[in-house]
Design a protein around this motif. Structure first.
Motif, mmCIF file in Angstrom:
data_model
loop_
_atom_site.group_PDB
_atom_site.id
_atom_site.type_symbol
_atom_site.label_atom_id
_atom_site.label_comp_id
_atom_site.label_asym_id
_atom_site.label_seq_id
_atom_site.Cartn_x
_atom_site.Cartn_y
_atom_site.Cartn_z
ATOM 1 N N ALA A 1 41.207 131.760 3.068
ATOM 2 C CA ALA A 1 41.607 132.317 1.770
ATOM 3 C C ALA A 1 43.123 132.337 1.624
ATOM 4 O O ALA A 1 43.855 132.340 2.620
ATOM 5 N N ASP A 2 43.605 132.337 0.382
ATOM 6 C CA ASP A 2 45.043 132.516 0.221
ATOM 7 C C ASP A 2 45.365 134.004 0.406
ATOM 8 O O ASP A 2 44.479 134.855 0.459
ATOM 9 N N GLU A 3 46.657 134.282 0.508
ATOM 10 C CA GLU A 3 47.055 135.626 0.921
ATOM 11 C C GLU A 3 46.556 136.701 -0.048
ATOM 12 O O GLU A 3 46.093 137.768 0.380
ATOM 13 N N ALA A 4 46.636 136.432 -1.334
ATOM 14 C CA ALA A 4 46.237 137.446 -2.318
ATOM 15 C C ALA A 4 44.748 137.771 -2.199
ATOM 16 O O ALA A 4 44.338 138.944 -2.208
ATOM 17 N N ASP A 5 43.937 136.747 -2.055
ATOM 18 C CA ASP A 5 42.495 136.977 -1.923
ATOM 19 C C ASP A 5 42.180 137.735 -0.632
ATOM 20 O O ASP A 5 41.299 138.595 -0.586
ATOM 21 N N ARG A 6 42.922 137.368 0.397
ATOM 22 C CA ARG A 6 42.701 138.018 1.697
ATOM 23 C C ARG A 6 43.025 139.505 1.596
ATOM 24 O O ARG A 6 42.272 140.350 2.077
ATOM 25 N N LEU A 7 44.148 139.805 0.940
ATOM 26 C CA LEU A 7 44.532 141.215 0.820
ATOM 27 C C LEU A 7 43.545 141.972 -0.072
ATOM 28 O O LEU A 7 43.242 143.143 0.174
ATOM 29 N N ALA A 8 43.028 141.292 -1.079
ATOM 30 C CA ALA A 8 42.079 141.953 -1.985
ATOM 31 C C ALA A 8 40.778 142.317 -1.268
ATOM 32 O O ALA A 8 40.106 143.284 -1.629
ATOM 33 N N GLY A 9 40.427 141.547 -0.245
ATOM 34 C CA GLY A 9 39.165 141.797 0.463
ATOM 35 C C GLY A 9 39.339 142.531 1.776
ATOM 36 O O GLY A 9 38.376 142.726 2.522
ATOM 37 N N ALA A 10 40.570 142.939 2.080
ATOM 38 C CA ALA A 10 40.857 143.482 3.412
ATOM 39 C C ALA A 10 40.047 144.737 3.729
ATOM 40 O O ALA A 10 39.483 144.867 4.826
#
Lengths: 594, 594
Positions: free
Chosen positions: B505-514
């Motif tokens: 995932a790109d960073e934004a998606d990764r942070l959104a699902g953290a």
């Protein structure tokens, strides 16, 4: 710590999701109109925003005191209550015949939400009076109605519900308070009741207690219980407060929250009371109060969550920490620009809107059940109301606890500091899953009375409605709506499968899965109603009607709920089907620590 | 409100799940033996049960006071602290070279759990000293170590961590406290720090503050930060507390919980301090303290949950309401006989055991990482420790909040009354997801540093271990174990799929699902470790070793966790993969109420 009643959201929910306008053709609410709804909501918002919200935190810090049987409420509560009476708000949803405004109870729920958001400790007073009014309308004698209802409906007097005793909590049938005939038509009530909300206070001239007690011929258990009306001051012939009755507050609880609400231990020492409804029919009368009270407690969950949300949102806009991927400008960014914080806020908002929709839908159906002239339609609405009540109560209050916790979390360290105010919401919210029937009791009610005893009929009707919305979303020209259907469809399948399992399960397995079943039912019903709102929003977009950016926002918010909450719904099936065997396995002595 | 340290559960977790005995061959703990472990745990339990638990509720009610810069802790805290020092407990896990007992930190975690269960407000004092000791051992100069370590390790002096400032919470790099050279090797520290746990108190003769500050050449952000040691009293030549330093407590927070723990605002007015480690390496030193502190905060989550569980369990045995399907005897049954209550208790217990296992596993791997003489093995353990730290911190503290809430709920109305004590646990627990890095920060750490920066290696190793346990369960002769594998297998698949998605995932998606990713990782890792325990229990059953009913109970408890928690794990995938786009959709103005 300001509060602004979310009038736009409440109105959308009432009109576009819960179909408040559908009540118009029943003829029961001749004055109902969208303009009136708007005017009522705006006026209620002023009371909530300007009068009640500012004394919420101070009321929490100050609390109530009891001295010589007299309770003093926090500074400002008496004056605020006087304004509540002045506006006639206690009578909003009651017939003009009894001195009310004659509006739907759905509007009463909207008012109730604002009261609870603004000041939950204060809002409990009116909430208890609401329930007592409903009981008196339903089963009070004509004399009782004419003597007491106008005074309670105007707010001049308040009312309470006296059920719980130390040994009789969820098991109301275990109560021991006695009622013995005085020979003059009145009864002598003797016993002690605990956890009596607003049992004694300084805001009204009289307090009317509705009390469950056992008469000499009353059988053990719930079948032998009757309901009595016990005024603090017995009205004289002119209806004014006369002789002081022998009922008094002998204790005030030291609670985790709702400090501004006096929670009393009441002693009835041969107090004079009058039978309300028939002897031995106390439980039935109590259930009238309870249905109203349960829905209103659900609305409390919505209200306290909304309050916590607004505070967290304001903080997240203002608090700057670190650099975010999408934030603008130099220096630290507002924390709302961080995906994890934004996810939390969007989820909070989605769950609040879902819970509000469940409560308002239940309220409108309650209005239909009472007023629809087609008896089949009325029966359908009654079934829907009955099915939704335990979900509205339990799911919304669990959401209230969850969201006030998220509200604390958004604030970081400041959330744990009392002066910030976020902690108060978290403490206040925690009572809502407990009172008016614990959420465990609601889950048992849902899988028992509301699902199995009904043969699954009401649930099948709900699922049919959900399927219709899935279809509406699938066939929409807006590509975001089929994406909603893609989550709502499987979630609905899961609810159907779980319901089928429940209908076939033995009682022990059913009870073991009741709590996760209620969660699933709430997750899906809430998501369905958000999708109903999204369909309405899409219609507005297409017809360029009203605030289009708000319509788009509703769809986006529903997407977040669908992607996060609905997507997880099918995963609850296993939990629901755990069964009782593993819980009652003799080897599970593991439960004992040490 | 009594507490009995769950020595049997703790010992099983240390020895059968976390493989404490595996540390023996490293040679680092020559005295380590099962007998010693048992003796240490029994002795720690006495301190917790008899000394600390009885002053927990009174400490909450009384709280701390600040007058003229002096903090008074609640009645009994000074005496209890003296007993803590007398037992040498502060030094349990530190090398005998520094005056400690030289035992594994995993045993330190077990002690810490008992302290936190018994009295979380008290336990915070020793917890903060633990972190400071670790930092001094790692980066302190020989002089600093010899001057301060023996006193802190004996408990004679306590220590604090001073990081947070009003504008610098999660964003530590924003701190403004200055350090300027005095020209004599010492530095003048000037600034204000907030939320300083046990920053001032009356239990020790001296308090050693570890303070993050910026030197004149320090760059903005985290790279310019250095760590300083600032004693309350500057030791004289004999090492005794001498000159009073210009650091003092100027405020005490009014918090929702942990009232017995003084949370101070500290003012450093040119206070003399000494650089610890290299200039500009303050963040690295802080992370040493933080790793220790994060694990210990996770252990706090376990401790407060265990305390709440014990109280709820005792209440459920004693409280009688209604008739249950499986209850015995006449009259109302104990509420533990009701399936919904029993389900709640079994789930509480299962989650506590899972959280404990995650924390203790992390602790044993930390010991291995430090002491294994095979560098590859040590590196493997370090990777595992690092991967588990954010999970141990965040998942265990979320569980702490959830379980203390369930504990309130089991008590019904009484749960909301402060005298019952259940509310205190709920209030106390709420800080744990916030401090030492909010749980949102932990989730970001997990998906960033621990998953992506590592290329997924540590996670792949974890998944490999889980698969091994799935196989062990599948091939067991006890038919209950394949039933565990049937839930653990798909849960592990979901963790693997989610990890793969995160890595791509790109960073934004990764942070959104953290946050949901961390939940999944905790649910699965906790369930895996319970299954490891079930496999060990099955071996004991087969070999008729030890308490067989306890072994059976472990398997039954794991079944409940598997059927309820693990079964829902795959359902979290959708939530994790929601992505940032929908959250940052410009139309999501819905977030603004009203």
């Amino acid at each position: 710590m300001t509060y602004r009643a979310p009038v736009r959201d409440i109105r959308f929910c009432l009109e576009e999701i819960a179909a408040l306008d559908g009540l118009k053709p029943t003829g029961a609410f001749p004055e109902l109109s969208s303009d009136l709804t708007g005017a009522i909501l705006d006026e209620a918002a002023r009371l909530a925003n300007d009068v009640l919200a500012p004394i919420n935190w101070t009321g929490d810090q100050q609390g109530c005191t009891l001295k010589d049987g007299q309770v003093t409420t926090p500074d400002g509560f008496r004056e605020a209550y006087a304004k509540f009476v002045e506006g006639g708000w206690q009578g909003l949803q009651f017939s003009a015949d009894h001195g009310g405004m004659g509006l739907p109870r759905a509007l009463g729920c909207a008012l109730m939400e604002m009261l609870q958001s603004a000041n939950m400790a204060f809002g409990l007073g009116p909430m208890l009076s609401f329930g007592a009014i409903e009981a008196l309308i339903a089963v009070g004698s004509p004399e009782q109605r004419s003597l007491y209802l106008p005074k309670i409906i105007s707010g001049e007097w308040s009312a309470t519900m006296n059920l719980t005793e130390p040994q009789a909590g969820s098991d109301v049938g275990a109560l021991r308070t006695k009622a013995e005939p005085n020979g003059d038509g009145s009864w002598a009530i003797t016993g002690q009741k605990i956890y009596i909300t607003w049992g004694e206070h300084d805001c009204t001239d009289n307090i009317i207690h509705l009390v469950l007690a056992r008469t000499p011929d009353g059988a053990p258990g719930t079948r032998g219980i009757s309901l009595f009306l016990v005024p603090k001051f017995i009205p004289d012939e002119a209806g004014a407060p006369g002789e002081r009755n022998s009922v008094k507050a002998i204790g005030l609880e030291h609670k985790m929250g709702i400090h501004g609400s006096p929670t009393c231990t009441m002693e009835f020492a041969g107090a004079r009371g009058w039978l309300v409804g028939e002897e031995f029919k106390g439980m039935a009368a109590m259930f009238i109060m309870m249905n109203s009270a349960r829905l209103n407690v659900g609305v409390q969950g919505v209200g306290i969550a909304e309050r916590a949300y607004q505070q967290a949102y304001a903080f997240a806009l203002e608090r700057r920490q670190g650099r975010a991927l999408f934030g603008e400008g130099e220096g630290p960014h507002a924390i709302i620009d961080h995906p994890d914080v934004r996810r939390t806020l969007a989820l909070m908002k989605g769950k609040i809107e879902a819970a509000r929709a469940i409560c308002f839908h239940a309220a409108v159906e309650a209005d239909f059940a009472e007023h629809h002239d087609d008896s089949e339609e009325a029966a359908w609405s009654k079934r829907r109301e009955d099915l939704l009540i335990p979900i509205a109560k339990a799911w919304s209050t669990d959401v209230g606890v969850e969201i006030t916790s998220m509200g604390v979390q958004i604030h970081g360290g400041m959330g744990f500091i009392e002066e910030t105010g976020a902690a108060q919401h978290y403490r206040d919210a925690r009572i809502t899953p407990i009172y008016e029937g614990t959420n465990g009791i609601q889950a048992i009610d849902l899988v028992g009375r509301k699902l199995v005893r009904d043969g699954g009929k009401a649930m099948a009707e709900l699922i049919e409605d959900i399927r219709q919305t899935v279809e509406d979303c699938e066939t929409s020209s807006n590509p975001e709506l089929p994406a909603l259907a893609a989550q709502l469809g499987p979630a609905c399948d899961a609810l159907e499968a779980a319901s089928k399992w429940m209908l076939e399960a033995d009682e022990a397995d059913r009870l073991a899965g009741a709590t996760p079943f209620l969660k699933l039912a709430g997750d899906v019903t809430g998501g369905w109603l958000l999708c109903v709102g999204a369909v309405a929003a899409q219609r507005k977009l297409k017809e360029k009607e009203g605030d289009l950016s708000y319509a788009r926002a509703r769809i986006a918010m529903t997407r977040v709920y669908a992607d996060t909450v609905l997507s997880s719904a099918p995963g609850l099936l296993g939990d629901i089907q755990t069964g009782a065997a593993v819980l009652f396995e003799p080897g599970l002595t593991m439960l004992e620590s040490a």
